[in-house]
Design a protein around this motif. Structure first.
Motif, short mmCIF file in Angstrom:
data_model
loop_
_atom_site.label_atom_id
_atom_site.label_comp_id
_atom_site.label_asym_id
_atom_site.label_seq_id
_atom_site.Cartn_x
_atom_site.Cartn_y
_atom_site.Cartn_z
N MET A 228 0.84 -1.21 0.00
CA MET A 228 0.00 0.00 0.00
C MET A 228 0.88 1.25 0.00
O MET A 228 0.63 2.23 -0.74
CB MET A 228 -0.93 -0.01 1.22
N GLN A 229 1.93 1.24 0.86
CA GLN A 229 2.82 2.40 0.92
C GLN A 229 3.53 2.61 -0.42
O GLN A 229 3.68 3.74 -0.90
CB GLN A 229 3.86 2.19 2.03
N ALA A 230 3.95 1.51 -1.05
CA ALA A 230 4.63 1.63 -2.34
C ALA A 230 3.71 2.20 -3.41
O ALA A 230 4.11 3.06 -4.22
CB ALA A 230 5.15 0.26 -2.76
N LYS A 231 2.46 1.74 -3.44
CA LYS A 231 1.52 2.27 -4.42
C LYS A 231 1.20 3.74 -4.16
O LYS A 231 1.02 4.54 -5.10
CB LYS A 231 0.23 1.44 -4.39
N LEU A 232 1.09 4.11 -2.85
CA LEU A 232 0.82 5.52 -2.52
C LEU A 232 1.98 6.40 -2.98
O LEU A 232 1.77 7.52 -3.47
CB LEU A 232 0.59 5.66 -1.01
N ASP A 233 3.22 5.90 -2.74
CA ASP A 233 4.38 6.69 -3.18
C ASP A 233 4.35 6.93 -4.69
O ASP A 233 4.82 7.96 -5.19
CB ASP A 233 5.66 5.98 -2.78
N GLN B 261 -5.53 2.58 -7.46
CA GLN B 261 -6.58 1.66 -7.89
C GLN B 261 -6.50 0.28 -7.22
O GLN B 261 -7.51 -0.42 -7.09
CB GLN B 261 -6.55 1.50 -9.41
N ARG B 262 -5.33 -0.15 -6.77
CA ARG B 262 -5.19 -1.48 -6.17
C ARG B 262 -5.17 -1.44 -4.63
O ARG B 262 -5.03 -2.47 -3.98
CB ARG B 262 -3.92 -2.15 -6.68
N LEU B 263 -5.32 -0.24 -4.08
CA LEU B 263 -5.29 -0.15 -2.61
C LEU B 263 -6.41 -0.93 -1.94
O LEU B 263 -6.19 -1.58 -0.90
CB LEU B 263 -5.35 1.32 -2.18
#
Length: 725
Positions: free
Chosen positions: A379-384, A389-391
């Motif tokens: 989740m942190q990697a996607k937010l960065d 969309q995958r959270l």
């Protein structure tokens, strides 16, 4: 009947005289009877004769003496003097009975040994007893040729039998005299031995106290002569220190005619002094209330060993206290060493159990934490990267792992019987009926599900926990029937009587039995013995945690019930759950309604939030503020009391039960309610050790929520409590 010749008559008279003289002189009864047989055969000219003695049963005759018979007959052969025999008839009549020819005789049956010896004629003559005694037996004369016995023969034989009877009586009298003499001699010998073995030496004295006799053993003991001891001389053997007391005590006894009892040291013939006990009792004579002492009877007994033993005991008693104290100290040291060893053993066993427990927990929790950590990192990697969309998928996976961890903690609390339950009135029939569809889908089409509901009684327990237990048991049954089979769910009302409580671990009363039975592989005794151990499982790694049955055991124990397993390898298994029937007259707290799906908001009500876990407290506070509440946070009871003093109104106290300053959440609530009786309290806890069931500790206006919980669940619970009257 032919007459006897003068020569035969003379021969018979000669035999009578000869036998009469023999009977008077002989000292042996057998000699007399042997001669009697020989002489009677000579007198009558017969081949055989015998004397048969009547035995104690009064019917058996034994051939005691005889002439002419083959070896082995005399002394061994017996004849039964029964009805139909010449012997029995003779004894019955008391007169001679003869048979001229037994081959043509039809009156009697004859003994085989007579026929074997060729006997044709015989006569039986009773040998009567004297002085009212029973008959001694029979004199029987036997002939190999048929013969007619004359009247003179009969008279001769009767006279001859009387002489035998008198001889027998003479020897009987002699035997009685000898027996009496033997008894007297034996009695005298017993008395002599008893006197010699008696440790007490007898003596006598006249009414004035002067000794008149002493047993010879006294003279051997003291070396004194009879002349020296007669009168008062016997007192001279007393030790000089005891002589005066001995003399005065004896004089007092004689003067008052009372028993004499003295213990002191007396001199023996060796010059050595030993301890003796001297006693005497007076014999009284007289009548009409006037009695006087006729004689004194006394004894002297050596008590040296007894005195020495008493002295030894006194010496032992003097040192006993010290020895007891010494031994007590030794025992205390041994007990201390034993306790240390037992403590080490218990610690070792505890560490083994903890190792097994923590190993199983770590295995499952590591898997769950791995899912949570991995989801959060992704989740942190996607937010960065700005990719949102995958959270939701990562959030769902993290929540799933967290919920599995929460379920595991509930299972741990269940088998330790420390989980917080929410009991309610439950109909087992409706609960099982509601699970039928779920269980059917779980067990698959190869297993047939059958239900049998045989009671309408309700129980009081946590329905969710009961559902979990039944579902776990159904899954276990499914796994035990990989090739298919029959699964039965059954309810029944059973009564536990007082006599069976020790076997069931249940108090007497009525119980609902919920049975889950299968036709699977079954369990061995060894597996049944370990079935309730936490983390014990027969399934492969990854197929089960081993907490199912331990959770069931803990839940049933916590709910006042019990669980039992009956199983046989290759036949199947039945797990029985026993829950007490609900008391219709008792008042039960209803289950709180399930939280609503929508999120509700507050209207600025003040909530005093107390929790020592900073992360939890801040997250709860932030959520409540987002939902429109005024939240005042405190880390412990003291800071909470300080904050409450500054707050005019508190809509709700939301507090953890276990707080760090020694004042629990329960005590905090009681303190605040003392000044605010209507204060509503919501307890939150992750380990409700102080409250195993809600009914035990919760008062009106109080509720309990078990960690972990969802924020929406907490928000809805807070809203309902604040909104309620």
């Amino acid at each position: 009947m032919p007459l006897v010749s003068e020569q035969a008559l003379l021969r018979q008279q000669t035999v009578l005289a000869k036998f009469g003289e023999l009977a008077l002189k002989s000292h042996s009864l057998d000699t007399i009877l042997d001669q009697a047989c020989s002489l009677v055969s000579e007198a009558l000219g017969t081949d055989f004769s015998k004397v048969m003695q009547l035995q104690a049963d009064r019917i058996t005759l034994r051939v005691r003496n005889g002439v002419g018979w083959k070896p082995g007959v005399v002394g061994n052969t017996t004849v039964r003097a029964v009805e139909g025999s010449s012997e029995g008839y003779a004894l019955q009549l008391g007169m001679p009975v003869w048979s001229d020819d037994i081959r043509t005789e039809s009156r009697f049956e004859y003994a085989e040994f007579l026929k074997e010896h060729g006997v044709h004629a015989l006569v039986n003559v009773p040998i009567m007893g004297t002085d009212g005694q029973p008959p001694f037996g029979l004199l029987e004369v036997d002939s190999k040729t048929p013969r007619v016995f004359t009247q003179e023969d009969s008279e001769f034989l009767r006279s001859y039998a009387n002489l035998i009877a008198n001889a027998v009586q003479r020897f009987r009298g002699l035997d009685e005299i000898r027996s009496a003499e033997a008894r007297v001699r034996l009695s005298d010998e017993h008395y002599r031995i008893a006197t010699e073995l008696n440790p007490q030496i007898p003596w006598t004295a006249d009414p004035q106290g002067n000794t008149t006799s002493f047993d010879p053993r006294w003279f051997a003991l003291t070396g004194m002569t009879e002349a020296e001891v007669i009168g008062q001389g016997w007192q001279q053997v007393a030790h000089v220190n005891d002589r005066g007391r001995m003399k005065d005590t004896w004089a007092q006894a004689v003067a008052t005619s009372s028993p004499y009892d003295f213990s002191g040291q007396l001199r023996t013939f060796t010059g050595q002094y030993n301890w003796f006990r001297v006693r005497a009792f007076p014999k009284f004579t007289g009548s009409n209330g006037q009695t006087h002492c006729e004689q004194w009877y006394g004894t002297v007994e050596n008590i040296e060993e007894r005195v020495q033993l008493e002295q030894t005991l006194r010496e032992l008693n003097e040192t006993l206290e010290g020895r007891v104290a010494e031994r007590t100290l030794e025992l205390e040291n041994e007990q201390h060493e034993r306790e240390v060893a037992e403590t080490k053993l218990r610690q070792s066993q505890k560490m083994d159990a903890v190792g097994q427990l923590t190993g199983g927990i770590a295995h499952d929790f590591n898997n769950m934490l791995a899912g949570i950590i991995a989801s959060l990192e992704l989740m942190q990697a996607k937010l960065d990267k700005g990719e949102h969309q995958r959270l939701p998928g990562y959030i769902a996976m993290a929540m799933s792992s967290a919920q599995r961890a929460a379920a595991l903690t509930h299972r741990l609390l269940a088998f330790s019987r420390q989980q917080s339950l929410e009991p309610a009135s439950v109909s087992p029939n409706r609960l099982l009926a509601g699970l039928e569809d779920l269980i059917s889908r779980t067990i698959g089409p190869n297993i047939q599900l059958v239900t049998a509901f045989n009671t309408q009684s309700n129980v009081f327990c946590d329905p969710n926990q009961l559902e979990n237990v039944v579902l776990n048991l159904a899954i276990n049954s499914r796994d035990a029937m990989p090739e298919g089979g029959l699964l039965t769910l059954e309810t029944a009302l059973v009564e536990i009587c007082k006599g069976f409580t020790s076997n069931t671990d249940l108090p007497p009363g009525n119980y609902v039995r919920i049975a889950v039975s299968d036709t699977g592989s079954g369990m061995s005794r060894e597996v049944i013995a370990r079935a309730f151990e936490p983390f014990f499982t027969t399934k492969a790694i990854g197929e089960g945690t081993g907490l199912g049955l331990s959770m069931a055991y803990g839940f049933l124990q916590q709910s006042g019930g019990q669980v039992r397993i009956h199983s046989a390898v290759g036949i199947g298994t039945t797990v029985s759950l026993f829950l007490p029937v609900e008391d219709a007259g008792s008042v039960r707290m209803e289950n709180p309604p399930k939280p609503a799906a929508q999120v509700v908001r507050g209207n600025g009500e003040t909530i005093l939030l107390v929790d020592d876990e900073t992360v939890v407290r801040r997250l709860i506070g932030e959520m409540l503020r987002d939902h429109g509440y005024h939240v005042v946070e405190a880390i412990d009871s003291k800071s909470a009391l300080s904050a409450a003093a500054r707050l005019p109104n508190i809509g709700l106290l939301l507090t953890d039960i276990g707080l760090p300053d020694g004042i629990s959440g329960h005590e905090l609530a009681r303190t605040l309610r003392a000044s605010r009786p209507s204060l509503k309290v919501l307890f939150v806890t992750g380990f409700a050790q102080e409250a195993t069931t809600r009914n035990d500790v919760l008062l009106p206006g109080m509720q309990l929520l078990t960690k972990p919980f969802g924020m929406s669940t907490l928000s809805n619970r807070v809203h309902r409590m604040i909104s309620s009257d």
